[in-house]
Design a protein around this motif. Sequence first.
Motif, PDB file in Angstrom:
ATOM      1  N   ASN A 164      18.629  63.432  51.940  1.00  0.00           N
ATOM      2  CA  ASN A 164      19.325  64.426  52.766  1.00  0.00           C
ATOM      3  C   ASN A 164      18.352  65.180  53.669  1.00  0.00           C
ATOM      4  O   ASN A 164      18.687  65.528  54.819  1.00  0.00           O
ATOM      5  CB  ASN A 164      20.085  65.408  51.875  1.00  0.00           C
ATOM      6  N   ASN A 168      18.683  65.344  57.694  1.00  0.00           N
ATOM      7  CA  ASN A 168      18.680  66.624  58.412  1.00  0.00           C
ATOM      8  C   ASN A 168      17.571  66.664  59.462  1.00  0.00           C
ATOM      9  O   ASN A 168      17.759  67.197  60.561  1.00  0.00           O
ATOM     10  CB  ASN A 168      18.511  67.784  57.432  1.00  0.00           C
ATOM     11  N   LYS A 215      25.577  63.496  61.509  1.00  0.00           N
ATOM     12  CA  LYS A 215      24.794  63.055  60.356  1.00  0.00           C
ATOM     13  C   LYS A 215      25.339  61.752  59.771  1.00  0.00           C
ATOM     14  O   LYS A 215      24.569  60.871  59.356  1.00  0.00           O
ATOM     15  CB  LYS A 215      24.765  64.153  59.287  1.00  0.00           C
ATOM     16  N   LYS A 219      23.344  58.254  59.374  1.00  0.00           N
ATOM     17  CA  LYS A 219      23.250  57.542  58.100  1.00  0.00           C
ATOM     18  C   LYS A 219      23.642  56.077  58.240  1.00  0.00           C
ATOM     19  O   LYS A 219      23.027  55.197  57.623  1.00  0.00           O
ATOM     20  CB  LYS A 219      24.157  58.209  57.058  1.00  0.00           C
TER      21      LYS A 219
END
Length: 352
Positions: A164, A168, A215, A219
């Motif tokens: 994560n 970010n 995001k 991914k």
Amino acid sequence: MAAAAAARCPGGWWALCLCLCAALLPRPARGLTDRLYCGRRVCYEVLGVSRQASKAEIARAYRQLARQYHPDRYRGEPAGGEGSGAQAAHEKFLLIAAAYETLKDEETRKDYDYMLDHPEEYYRHYYHYYSRRLAPKVDVTIVILVTVCAISVFQFFSWWSSYNEAINYLASVPKYRIQATEIARQQGLLNKTKEKGKNRRSKEEIREEEEEIIKDIIKNKIDIKGGYQKPKIYDILLFQILLAPFYWCKYIVWYCWWIYCFTIKGQEYGVEEKLYIIRRYMKMSQSQFDSLEDHQKETFLERQLWIRENYEVYKREQEEELKKKMAMDPRWKRYRRWMKNEGPGRLTFTDD
């Protein structure tokens, strides 16, 4: 005096030494001992039962004596010939409890009966007694299993945290953020966030939803490798231990296949085999090698680094290139200048 007698008698010194050694050596026990089970008392006699008594009879005798000599129930009566007073009753109760603990368990009772029949085997009795007393109360297998599970859970959540953090960070890099925003607009994902009427939301909610969309696209579109890659459940310690036999069998089969194909039959290496040999030469793990760019791997193949001589030449070139970079680096120049002028073993004082 003993020395004078030994001097007069031939071989007297030897006899004296033998006597001293015999006196100092620990002798086997000839009976019951204070430090094992019920001490000098026989546990069956403490409970008032025979050696052939069943577990029910032993439990019944223990409950009767425990009610009689329990410190909370004792009212100052004489303690059955063992003395009087609360202290005597307390000691009697401890002895009764020790006798019951010894006889209620089948294995402990078997060891105790063997000690009664073979009191001379002192060290064996000591070993069995303290091995049971000091043995862990919880099964070691359960402890290991719980520990492995705890480590596995910590691993998985730690990897998710690192993953994560990487997402970010990539979402904050303009290059990737612009690409992800463009893809979201093409797919019509950002237009849905701007709704009117009753479903209208605040700017903060719209911004948070857009951030999540960006995001998610990062991914799906970016392949993160190395320590920040997406965690997989079978990489944790628990699954690695469970799958260890499978991995070992797989490795043995693969190794036999390698020997048969490339050593015995002399086949040429494929691309995967060449990359494997190069990775072994570079002493890199699979995850480290996978994190390299594709063009680097293509360079390795073009230079035929799976051949040992070519790899040695490549290694020397990399070392020379690294030396040149370090020589041109201002920080490295300052460090060399400091080592030449000052050095790590000098102390210099400057006047203010």
